[in-house]
Design an enzyme around this catalytic site. Sequence first.
Site, PDB file in Angstrom:
ATOM      1  N   LYS A  69      -7.078 -37.801  -3.641  1.00  0.00           N
ATOM      2  CA  LYS A  69      -6.305 -38.564  -2.644  1.00  0.00           C
ATOM      3  C   LYS A  69      -4.847 -38.097  -2.652  1.00  0.00           C
ATOM      4  O   LYS A  69      -4.295 -37.803  -3.718  1.00  0.00           O
ATOM      5  CB  LYS A  69      -6.412 -40.058  -2.976  1.00  0.00           C
ATOM      6  CG  LYS A  69      -5.830 -40.981  -1.914  1.00  0.00           C
ATOM      7  CD  LYS A  69      -6.128 -42.440  -2.259  1.00  0.00           C
ATOM      8  CE  LYS A  69      -5.507 -43.416  -1.283  1.00  0.00           C
ATOM      9  NZ  LYS A  69      -5.818 -44.823  -1.613  1.00  0.00           N
ATOM     10  N   SER A  82      -7.854 -47.830   1.933  1.00  0.00           N
ATOM     11  CA  SER A  82      -7.028 -46.724   2.309  1.00  0.00           C
ATOM     12  C   SER A  82      -7.546 -45.365   1.856  1.00  0.00           C
ATOM     13  O   SER A  82      -7.057 -44.341   2.340  1.00  0.00           O
ATOM     14  CB  SER A  82      -5.622 -46.925   1.721  1.00  0.00           C
ATOM     15  OG  SER A  82      -5.671 -46.866   0.307  1.00  0.00           O
ATOM     16  N   SER A 120      -9.302 -50.458  -1.837  1.00  0.00           N
ATOM     17  CA  SER A 120      -9.209 -49.172  -1.140  1.00  0.00           C
ATOM     18  C   SER A 120     -10.210 -48.106  -1.534  1.00  0.00           C
ATOM     19  O   SER A 120     -10.310 -47.082  -0.845  1.00  0.00           O
ATOM     20  CB  SER A 120      -7.814 -48.597  -1.307  1.00  0.00           C
ATOM     21  OG  SER A 120      -6.970 -49.167  -0.360  1.00  0.00           O
TER      22      SER A 120
HETATM   23  N1  GLN Z   1      -6.398 -52.860   2.344  1.00  0.00           N
HETATM   24  C1  GLN Z   1      -5.544 -53.366   1.323  1.00  0.00           C
HETATM   25  C2  GLN Z   1      -4.103 -53.218   1.737  1.00  0.00           C
HETATM   26  O1  GLN Z   1      -3.871 -52.818   2.826  1.00  0.00           O
HETATM   27  C3  GLN Z   1      -5.830 -52.674   0.033  1.00  0.00           C
HETATM   28  C4  GLN Z   1      -5.186 -51.354  -0.059  1.00  0.00           C
HETATM   29  C5  GLN Z   1      -5.461 -50.665  -1.365  1.00  0.00           C
HETATM   30  O2  GLN Z   1      -6.329 -51.056  -2.121  1.00  0.00           O
HETATM   31  N2  GLN Z   1      -4.648 -49.658  -1.634  1.00  0.00           N
HETATM   32  O3  GLN Z   1      -3.203 -53.502   1.020  1.00  0.00           O
END
Ligand code: GLN
Length: 481
Positions: free
Chosen positions: A78, A153, A177
């Site tokens: 990532k 994400s 994410s």
């Molecule tokens: N979707 C969640 C957010 O927008 C989790 C994001 C993540 O786990 N990095 O914060």
Amino acid sequence: MELLDLSMSEILTKLNNKEVTSVELVKLCQKRIEETKDLNALISTCFDTALEQAKIIDSKRAKGEKVGELAGVPMVIKDNINILGTKTTCASKFLSNYTSIYTATCVKKLLDAGVVVIGKANMDEFAMGSSNENSAFGPVKNPIDKTRVPGGSSGGSVCSVASKQCFASLGTETGGSVREPASFCGVVGLKPTYGRVSRYGVVAFASSLDQVGPVTRTVEDNARILSVIAGKDEMDMTSANVAVPNYLANINKGVKGIKIGVAKQFFSDKLDGEVRSKLDDAIAWYQANGAQIVDVDLPSIDAALAVYYVLSSAEAASNLARFDGIRYGVRADKYDDIIDLYFKSRTQGFGKEVKRRIMLGNYVLSSGYYDAFYRKAKRVQKVIKHEFIEAFKHCDVLLSPTTSTTAFKLGEKSNDPVAMYLSDVFTVPINIAGVPSLSIPCGVDKQGLPVGMQIIGAHFEEAKIYQVAAAFEKHNTKGEK
Ligand code: GLN
């Protein structure tokens, strides 16, 4: 069956038996990446250095020299994880030209084990999002249905594994994410216990919640990667000094006598009917195969989403203060004074969602609101964590859906932040409690979209999760990948 269809463990056997070389695999992945470019899974690739590394590993193997446990496996990382000399953009305009000056511990461990990194994955900007539409490099598409989101994400990390551009990848989790996209794309994704994997070299979003997690096509592959990246790191004081067990030791032991907890709060009316019926089937399968199903109660997890958005935004606001136009990335060309330089650089560099989190975070931390929001959220976090610890006194693992629906359409929620935040309703309680959880495929809905199930463990009980997950996987895939 093509080589790219094999699991990482199967490909490792072939590498070790010298039936295939790492150079061949890198070339195959490169070809697949080019053929599936429209998915937009990767922000950058590094095939030249990958081929050089692959050659070295191949020649060591050919000479019978000792190689690492993942030697020759092409992987994607990532783009919020630093690798010396490569771009680390966090999918932000702010860092679009930033080149890493050091390598994250998790990547260093993978490289030491012989992994060959072939590219950096697209993601939501600074890991904020649930659909991968918040990327300065454009959205990622779901490889199963290109009109749908892959989740976020870590959408690029997951998409690259699901579309067989690589054999495994690393994503990061703050609130779901890794698991949410894994569920939307039908692969296996882990959120390890907080402290299990070093965060050194991972660009911070919310430091008290962030964890790196492996994305793979099988449970066994996932366990193999965790075995390599887990452990105490002197460079991260929040990494835990807890011995790393052999995650493969019990993986084929089945579920006889295992107690599986089911909490009604995970099966509320927010849950889509088709997802629920897949979960019901899985619970029935576990019961029929010797597991004992026990009811547990997690009365406060409904508050987890609110707690998460207060705490994660507060931490994000402080962590992202370092992006000031002076030290990293974008700097506005025209400015009047230093304050104007900060202001313009941040206005130009950050996307909409990141700005929303920074404002939210500064608001909940501001004097007069700190007690009402931040301190209260910290208190509720303690309650939620305690409820999980209590629940694990009555069961070995908990089972729940990963997401309340299957993958939604691109654009469907991008103008409604609350609807987007609600996609994480079943994943964030786990991050708030700091426990580990694995999302695995659990069938498909009528439209052929994958349903994900999460198996949640007590702190540092990833081995138990893998054991319970592997049993179901064997039944669910009936020998397919
Ligand atoms: N979707 C969640 C957010 O927008 C989790 C994001 C993540 O786990 N990095 O914060």
